[in-house]
Design a protein around this motif. Structure first.
Motif, PDB file in Angstrom:
ATOM      1  N   ASP A   1     -66.628  23.846 -36.050  1.00  0.00           N
ATOM      2  CA  ASP A   1     -67.861  23.850 -36.825  1.00  0.00           C
ATOM      3  C   ASP A   1     -67.815  24.924 -37.907  1.00  0.00           C
ATOM      4  O   ASP A   1     -67.131  25.932 -37.747  1.00  0.00           O
ATOM      5  CB  ASP A   1     -69.067  24.131 -35.900  1.00  0.00           C
ATOM      6  CG  ASP A   1     -69.443  22.894 -35.097  1.00  0.00           C
ATOM      7  OD1 ASP A   1     -70.177  23.043 -34.118  1.00  0.00           O
ATOM      8  OD2 ASP A   1     -68.993  21.796 -35.468  1.00  0.00           O
ATOM      9  N   PRO A   2     -68.580  24.729 -38.977  1.00  0.00           N
ATOM     10  CA  PRO A   2     -68.634  25.744 -40.042  1.00  0.00           C
ATOM     11  C   PRO A   2     -69.239  27.063 -39.545  1.00  0.00           C
ATOM     12  O   PRO A   2     -70.056  27.050 -38.659  1.00  0.00           O
ATOM     13  CB  PRO A   2     -69.525  25.104 -41.100  1.00  0.00           C
ATOM     14  CG  PRO A   2     -70.290  24.049 -40.396  1.00  0.00           C
ATOM     15  CD  PRO A   2     -69.414  23.569 -39.268  1.00  0.00           C
TER      16      PRO A   2
ATOM     17  N   SER B   1     -72.707  29.253 -29.551  1.00  0.00           N
ATOM     18  CA  SER B   1     -72.983  27.841 -29.319  1.00  0.00           C
ATOM     19  C   SER B   1     -72.222  26.891 -30.229  1.00  0.00           C
ATOM     20  O   SER B   1     -72.360  25.684 -30.096  1.00  0.00           O
ATOM     21  CB  SER B   1     -74.490  27.578 -29.458  1.00  0.00           C
ATOM     22  OG  SER B   1     -75.183  28.207 -28.405  1.00  0.00           O
ATOM     23  N   ARG B   2     -71.454  27.416 -31.174  1.00  0.00           N
ATOM     24  CA  ARG B   2     -70.751  26.506 -32.075  1.00  0.00           C
ATOM     25  C   ARG B   2     -69.408  26.125 -31.510  1.00  0.00           C
ATOM     26  O   ARG B   2     -68.730  26.928 -30.884  1.00  0.00           O
ATOM     27  CB  ARG B   2     -70.573  27.150 -33.450  1.00  0.00           C
ATOM     28  CG  ARG B   2     -71.894  27.293 -34.120  1.00  0.00           C
ATOM     29  CD  ARG B   2     -71.826  27.307 -35.606  1.00  0.00           C
ATOM     30  NE  ARG B   2     -73.174  27.553 -36.112  1.00  0.00           N
ATOM     31  CZ  ARG B   2     -73.469  28.063 -37.285  1.00  0.00           C
ATOM     32  NH1 ARG B   2     -72.492  28.362 -38.123  1.00  0.00           N
ATOM     33  NH2 ARG B   2     -74.713  28.259 -37.653  1.00  0.00           N
TER      34      ARG B   2
ATOM     35  N   GLY C   1     -76.240  29.143 -33.970  1.00  0.00           N
ATOM     36  CA  GLY C   1     -76.751  27.936 -33.334  1.00  0.00           C
ATOM     37  C   GLY C   1     -75.934  26.716 -33.707  1.00  0.00           C
ATOM     38  O   GLY C   1     -75.118  26.737 -34.638  1.00  0.00           O
ATOM     39  N   VAL C   2     -76.150  25.643 -32.956  1.00  0.00           N
ATOM     40  CA  VAL C   2     -75.427  24.399 -33.181  1.00  0.00           C
ATOM     41  C   VAL C   2     -75.785  23.836 -34.554  1.00  0.00           C
ATOM     42  O   VAL C   2     -76.947  23.833 -34.953  1.00  0.00           O
ATOM     43  CB  VAL C   2     -75.781  23.364 -32.088  1.00  0.00           C
ATOM     44  CG1 VAL C   2     -75.092  22.032 -32.356  1.00  0.00           C
ATOM     45  CG2 VAL C   2     -75.394  23.902 -30.711  1.00  0.00           C
ATOM     46  N   VAL C   3     -74.767  23.367 -35.270  1.00  0.00           N
ATOM     47  CA  VAL C   3     -75.024  22.699 -36.545  1.00  0.00           C
ATOM     48  C   VAL C   3     -74.677  21.223 -36.418  1.00  0.00           C
ATOM     49  O   VAL C   3     -73.780  20.839 -35.678  1.00  0.00           O
ATOM     50  CB  VAL C   3     -74.211  23.323 -37.703  1.00  0.00           C
ATOM     51  CG1 VAL C   3     -74.684  24.722 -37.987  1.00  0.00           C
ATOM     52  CG2 VAL C   3     -72.738  23.307 -37.421  1.00  0.00           C
TER      53      VAL C   3
END
Lengths: 246, 63
Positions: free
Chosen positions: A245-246, A240-241, B28-30
Protein backbone atom coordinates in the motif's frame (compact mmCIF):
# COMPACT_ATOMS: atom_id res chain seq x y z
CA UNK A 1 -25.73 17.41 -4.75
CA UNK A 2 -26.12 14.00 -6.31
CA UNK A 3 -25.19 11.37 -3.76
CA UNK A 4 -25.27 7.62 -4.38
CA UNK A 5 -27.91 6.53 -1.90
CA UNK A 6 -26.25 3.31 -0.90
CA UNK A 7 -22.74 4.62 -0.35
CA UNK A 8 -20.99 3.52 2.83
CA UNK A 9 -18.26 4.91 5.03
CA UNK A 10 -15.55 2.42 5.97
CA UNK A 11 -14.33 2.35 9.56
CA UNK A 12 -12.37 -0.85 10.08
CA UNK A 13 -11.54 -4.39 9.02
CA UNK A 14 -12.28 -7.03 11.66
CA UNK A 15 -12.10 -10.83 11.82
CA UNK A 16 -14.91 -12.62 10.00
CA UNK A 17 -16.77 -13.96 13.00
CA UNK A 18 -16.81 -10.73 14.97
CA UNK A 19 -20.03 -10.09 16.81
CA UNK A 20 -20.79 -6.38 16.86
CA UNK A 21 -23.24 -5.11 19.45
CA UNK A 22 -25.03 -1.80 18.80
CA UNK A 23 -22.78 1.22 19.25
CA UNK A 24 -24.32 3.97 21.31
CA UNK A 25 -25.51 6.86 19.18
CA UNK A 26 -24.58 5.07 15.95
CA UNK A 27 -27.46 2.87 14.80
CA UNK A 28 -26.04 3.06 11.27
CA UNK A 29 -22.91 1.02 12.10
CA UNK A 30 -23.02 -2.53 10.79
CA UNK A 31 -20.87 -5.39 9.49
CA UNK A 32 -20.37 -6.34 5.87
CA UNK A 33 -18.96 -9.84 5.46
CA UNK A 34 -15.97 -10.37 3.16
CA UNK A 35 -14.69 -13.91 3.42
CA UNK A 36 -12.03 -14.25 6.12
CA UNK A 37 -12.74 -10.72 7.31
CA UNK A 38 -15.61 -8.31 7.74
CA UNK A 39 -15.90 -4.57 7.33
CA UNK A 40 -17.35 -2.17 9.84
CA UNK A 41 -19.31 0.38 7.82
CA UNK A 42 -21.69 3.22 8.45
CA UNK A 43 -23.66 5.89 6.72
CA UNK A 44 -21.46 8.79 5.68
CA UNK A 45 -22.27 12.32 6.72
CA UNK A 46 -21.93 13.61 3.19
CA UNK A 47 -22.45 17.24 4.09
CA UNK A 48 -19.73 17.18 6.73
CA UNK A 49 -17.31 15.26 4.52
CA UNK A 50 -17.88 17.56 1.58
CA UNK A 51 -17.04 20.57 3.68
CA UNK A 52 -13.50 19.21 4.12
CA UNK A 53 -12.87 20.40 0.59
CA UNK A 54 -13.99 23.90 1.39
CA UNK A 55 -11.01 26.18 2.04
CA UNK A 56 -13.22 28.21 4.32
CA UNK A 57 -13.90 25.12 6.38
CA UNK A 58 -13.43 25.37 10.10
CA UNK A 59 -10.64 23.08 11.24
CA UNK A 60 -12.87 22.13 14.13
CA UNK A 61 -15.06 20.29 11.64
CA UNK A 62 -12.12 18.15 10.61
CA UNK A 63 -11.31 17.58 14.27
CA UNK A 64 -14.90 16.50 14.92
CA UNK A 65 -14.85 14.10 11.97
CA UNK A 66 -11.59 12.65 13.24
CA UNK A 67 -12.99 12.15 16.74
CA UNK A 68 -16.15 10.49 15.47
CA UNK A 69 -14.10 8.19 13.26
CA UNK A 70 -11.77 7.24 16.11
CA UNK A 71 -14.71 6.76 18.50
CA UNK A 72 -16.29 4.16 16.24
CA UNK A 73 -12.96 2.39 15.74
CA UNK A 74 -12.40 2.26 19.52
CA UNK A 75 -15.90 0.98 20.17
CA UNK A 76 -15.26 -1.82 17.70
CA UNK A 77 -11.83 -2.54 19.14
CA UNK A 78 -13.29 -2.96 22.61
CA UNK A 79 -15.42 -5.86 21.44
CA UNK A 80 -13.31 -7.28 18.64
CA UNK A 81 -9.86 -7.44 20.17
CA UNK A 82 -8.32 -6.78 16.79
CA UNK A 83 -9.11 -4.13 14.19
CA UNK A 84 -7.47 -2.53 11.20
CA UNK A 85 -8.72 1.08 11.22
CA UNK A 86 -9.40 2.78 7.91
CA UNK A 87 -8.07 6.17 7.03
CA UNK A 88 -10.53 9.01 7.63
CA UNK A 89 -13.16 9.73 5.00
CA UNK A 90 -13.05 6.45 3.06
CA UNK A 91 -16.37 6.28 1.27
CA UNK A 92 -17.26 3.70 -1.38
CA UNK A 93 -20.27 3.27 -3.67
CA UNK A 94 -22.10 0.57 -1.74
CA UNK A 95 -21.71 -2.52 0.42
CA UNK A 96 -20.87 -4.69 -2.60
CA UNK A 97 -17.99 -2.39 -3.55
CA UNK A 98 -16.78 -2.54 0.04
CA UNK A 99 -17.01 -6.31 0.18
CA UNK A 100 -15.30 -6.75 -3.21
CA UNK A 101 -12.41 -4.59 -2.13
CA UNK A 102 -11.96 -6.43 1.17
CA UNK A 103 -12.21 -9.88 -0.38
CA UNK A 104 -9.28 -9.10 -2.68
CA UNK A 105 -7.06 -8.69 0.37
CA UNK A 106 -8.95 -10.80 2.90
CA UNK A 107 -6.17 -13.32 3.53
CA UNK A 108 -3.57 -10.62 4.12
CA UNK A 109 -5.92 -8.63 6.31
CA UNK A 110 -6.78 -11.72 8.35
CA UNK A 111 -3.07 -12.40 8.87
CA UNK A 112 -2.50 -8.81 9.94
CA UNK A 113 -5.46 -8.95 12.33
CA UNK A 114 -3.99 -12.02 13.99
CA UNK A 115 -0.63 -10.30 14.31
CA UNK A 116 -2.16 -7.19 15.92
CA UNK A 117 -4.43 -9.03 18.34
CA UNK A 118 -3.45 -8.44 21.96
CA UNK A 119 -1.31 -5.41 21.16
CA UNK A 120 -1.83 -1.67 21.21
CA UNK A 121 -0.27 1.34 19.57
CA UNK A 122 1.56 3.94 21.65
CA UNK A 123 2.95 7.25 20.50
CA UNK A 124 6.22 8.65 21.83
CA UNK A 125 7.30 12.18 21.14
CA UNK A 126 10.36 13.82 22.70
CA UNK A 127 10.70 17.56 22.29
CA UNK A 128 13.19 20.16 23.40
CA UNK A 129 11.99 22.97 25.61
CA UNK A 130 12.66 26.42 24.27
CA UNK A 131 15.63 26.94 26.54
CA UNK A 132 17.67 24.12 27.93
CA UNK A 133 19.05 24.40 31.45
CA UNK A 134 22.47 26.02 31.12
CA UNK A 135 25.32 25.82 33.61
CA UNK A 136 26.07 29.43 34.43
CA UNK A 137 29.71 30.27 34.64
CA UNK A 138 31.28 33.57 35.60
CA UNK A 139 33.06 35.25 32.77
CA UNK A 140 36.81 35.23 33.28
CA UNK A 141 37.33 37.57 30.36
CA UNK A 142 40.41 38.24 28.34
CA UNK A 143 42.83 41.09 28.28
CA UNK A 144 40.51 43.51 26.56
CA UNK A 145 36.70 43.90 26.53
CA UNK A 146 36.49 42.85 22.90
CA UNK A 147 38.42 39.66 23.47
CA UNK A 148 36.37 38.89 26.57
CA UNK A 149 33.20 39.11 24.58
CA UNK A 150 34.51 36.87 21.81
CA UNK A 151 35.88 34.35 24.27
CA UNK A 152 32.59 34.21 26.11
CA UNK A 153 30.65 33.91 22.91
CA UNK A 154 32.85 31.07 21.67
CA UNK A 155 32.40 29.22 24.95
CA UNK A 156 28.65 29.72 24.85
CA UNK A 157 28.40 28.36 21.33
CA UNK A 158 30.54 25.34 22.17
CA UNK A 159 28.52 24.71 25.30
CA UNK A 160 25.29 25.10 23.38
CA UNK A 161 26.45 22.62 20.78
CA UNK A 162 27.47 20.15 23.49
CA UNK A 163 24.07 20.46 25.11
CA UNK A 164 22.36 19.91 21.76
CA UNK A 165 24.51 16.86 21.06
CA UNK A 166 23.83 15.52 24.54
CA UNK A 167 20.10 16.01 24.11
CA UNK A 168 20.09 14.30 20.73
CA UNK A 169 21.96 11.36 22.18
CA UNK A 170 19.84 11.19 25.33
CA UNK A 171 16.63 11.36 23.30
CA UNK A 172 17.84 8.67 20.90
CA UNK A 173 18.80 6.42 23.80
CA UNK A 174 15.39 6.96 25.40
CA UNK A 175 13.69 6.01 22.14
CA UNK A 176 15.76 2.82 21.92
CA UNK A 177 14.86 1.93 25.49
CA UNK A 178 11.13 2.43 24.92
CA UNK A 179 11.29 0.83 21.49
CA UNK A 180 12.91 -2.20 23.04
CA UNK A 181 9.53 -3.03 24.55
CA UNK A 182 7.79 -2.87 21.19
CA UNK A 183 7.28 -5.55 18.56
CA UNK A 184 7.22 -2.96 15.79
CA UNK A 185 7.66 0.76 15.26
CA UNK A 186 6.83 3.43 12.72
CA UNK A 187 8.52 6.80 12.56
CA UNK A 188 6.44 9.96 12.56
CA UNK A 189 7.32 13.09 10.66
CA UNK A 190 8.31 15.04 13.72
CA UNK A 191 8.58 18.79 13.48
CA UNK A 192 10.46 21.75 14.86
CA UNK A 193 12.09 20.93 18.21
CA UNK A 194 10.95 17.31 17.89
CA UNK A 195 13.83 14.95 18.57
CA UNK A 196 11.85 11.70 18.56
CA UNK A 197 8.47 10.92 16.99
CA UNK A 198 7.63 7.22 16.95
CA UNK A 199 4.62 4.94 17.11
CA UNK A 200 5.22 1.62 18.86
CA UNK A 201 3.23 -1.59 18.75
CA UNK A 202 3.32 -3.04 22.26
CA UNK A 203 1.86 -6.31 23.55
CA UNK A 204 -0.86 -5.72 26.14
CA UNK A 205 1.15 -7.79 28.64
CA UNK A 206 4.03 -5.29 28.30
CA UNK A 207 1.93 -2.17 28.85
CA UNK A 208 2.76 -1.82 32.54
CA UNK A 209 6.46 -2.12 31.80
CA UNK A 210 6.10 0.49 29.07
CA UNK A 211 4.47 2.95 31.45
CA UNK A 212 7.06 2.32 34.19
CA UNK A 213 9.86 2.78 31.70
CA UNK A 214 8.26 5.93 30.31
CA UNK A 215 8.04 7.50 33.77
CA UNK A 216 11.71 6.79 34.41
CA UNK A 217 12.67 8.11 31.00
CA UNK A 218 10.52 11.20 31.44
CA UNK A 219 12.37 12.11 34.65
CA UNK A 220 15.77 11.51 33.10
CA UNK A 221 14.93 13.58 30.03
CA UNK A 222 13.68 16.45 32.18
CA UNK A 223 17.24 17.01 33.46
CA UNK A 224 18.22 17.82 29.89
CA UNK A 225 15.30 20.12 29.26
CA UNK A 226 13.50 17.51 27.21
CA UNK A 227 9.81 16.65 27.37
CA UNK A 228 8.52 13.12 26.90
CA UNK A 229 5.01 12.74 25.63
CA UNK A 230 3.45 9.28 25.65
CA UNK A 231 0.00 8.81 24.16
CA UNK A 232 -2.09 5.68 23.96
CA UNK A 233 -3.35 3.11 23.76
CA UNK A 234 -4.41 3.80 20.19
CA UNK A 235 -6.12 1.57 17.68
CA UNK A 236 -3.29 0.35 15.42
CA UNK A 237 -3.59 3.07 12.74
CA UNK A 238 0.14 3.02 12.11
CA UNK A 239 0.37 -0.74 11.63
CA UNK A 240 -2.66 -1.41 9.46
CA UNK A 241 -1.33 -1.01 5.93
CA UNK A 242 -0.35 -3.94 3.78
CA UNK A 243 3.13 -4.10 2.31
CA UNK A 244 2.18 -2.87 -1.10
CA UNK A 245 0.00 0.00 0.00
CA UNK A 246 1.07 3.62 -0.49
CA UNK B 1 -8.54 7.48 25.50
CA UNK B 2 -6.89 6.67 28.80
CA UNK B 3 -4.58 9.33 30.10
CA UNK B 4 -1.35 7.75 31.28
CA UNK B 5 0.37 9.95 33.79
CA UNK B 6 3.42 10.43 31.63
CA UNK B 7 1.63 13.18 29.79
CA UNK B 8 3.74 16.29 30.06
CA UNK B 9 2.76 19.92 30.08
CA UNK B 10 1.41 21.43 28.00
CA UNK B 11 -0.87 18.51 27.26
CA UNK B 12 -4.59 18.79 26.79
CA UNK B 13 -6.94 18.78 23.86
CA UNK B 14 -4.76 20.60 21.33
CA UNK B 15 -1.87 18.19 21.44
CA UNK B 16 -4.20 15.21 21.70
CA UNK B 17 -5.75 16.41 18.47
CA UNK B 18 -2.35 16.47 16.79
CA UNK B 19 -1.80 12.85 17.77
CA UNK B 20 -5.26 11.93 16.50
CA UNK B 21 -5.03 13.72 13.17
CA UNK B 22 -1.55 12.33 12.52
CA UNK B 23 -3.13 8.90 12.68
CA UNK B 24 -6.56 9.12 11.08
CA UNK B 25 -5.41 11.30 8.19
CA UNK B 26 -1.99 9.86 7.40
CA UNK B 27 -2.26 6.26 8.56
CA UNK B 28 -4.88 3.53 8.46
CA UNK B 29 -6.06 1.24 5.70
CA UNK B 30 -6.28 2.85 2.27
CA UNK B 31 -8.61 1.79 -0.47
CA UNK B 32 -7.14 1.23 -3.90
CA UNK B 33 -8.08 3.52 -6.75
CA UNK B 34 -10.75 1.54 -8.53
CA UNK B 35 -13.32 1.96 -5.78
CA UNK B 36 -12.79 5.65 -5.53
CA UNK B 37 -16.10 7.36 -5.18
CA UNK B 38 -16.94 10.75 -6.49
CA UNK B 39 -19.69 12.68 -4.81
CA UNK B 40 -20.84 15.54 -6.96
CA UNK B 41 -17.34 15.76 -8.36
CA UNK B 42 -15.64 15.60 -4.96
CA UNK B 43 -13.06 12.85 -4.84
CA UNK B 44 -13.02 11.95 -1.19
CA UNK B 45 -10.51 9.13 -1.41
CA UNK B 46 -7.86 11.09 -3.21
CA UNK B 47 -8.53 14.18 -1.18
CA UNK B 48 -5.26 15.33 0.20
CA UNK B 49 -6.09 16.03 3.79
CA UNK B 50 -2.48 16.82 4.52
CA UNK B 51 -3.00 20.42 3.53
CA UNK B 52 -5.78 20.74 6.07
CA UNK B 53 -3.70 18.91 8.63
CA UNK B 54 -0.93 21.44 8.31
CA UNK B 55 -3.43 24.21 8.85
CA UNK B 56 -4.81 22.61 11.98
CA UNK B 57 -1.57 21.54 13.56
CA UNK B 58 0.55 24.47 12.49
CA UNK B 59 0.53 25.57 16.11
CA UNK B 60 2.35 22.37 16.99
CA UNK B 61 5.50 23.99 15.66
CA UNK B 62 5.31 26.62 18.35
CA UNK B 63 6.85 25.65 21.67
Amino acid sequence: MTVPERCVYLYAVVPARTSLPPIEGRPDIRLVPAGDVALVVGTPDIAALSRINDPESDSRELAELARRHDAVVRAVMSVSGSVLPFRLATVVADEDAASDFARRHATEYADLLRRLAGAGEWGVRITAERTAPAAGRPDRGGDRPGTAHLDRRRRELAESQRRADDRTEVAARAARELGGLAVDSVRGHGGVSVLVDESYLVRDADTDRLLDTARRVRDRLARYGLLLRLSGPWPPYSFSRLGGDP
Amino acid sequence: MTEPDVWTEPAGPALGLVDLLDRVVERGVVVSGDVVIALAGIDLIRLDLRALLVGVVGRREAP
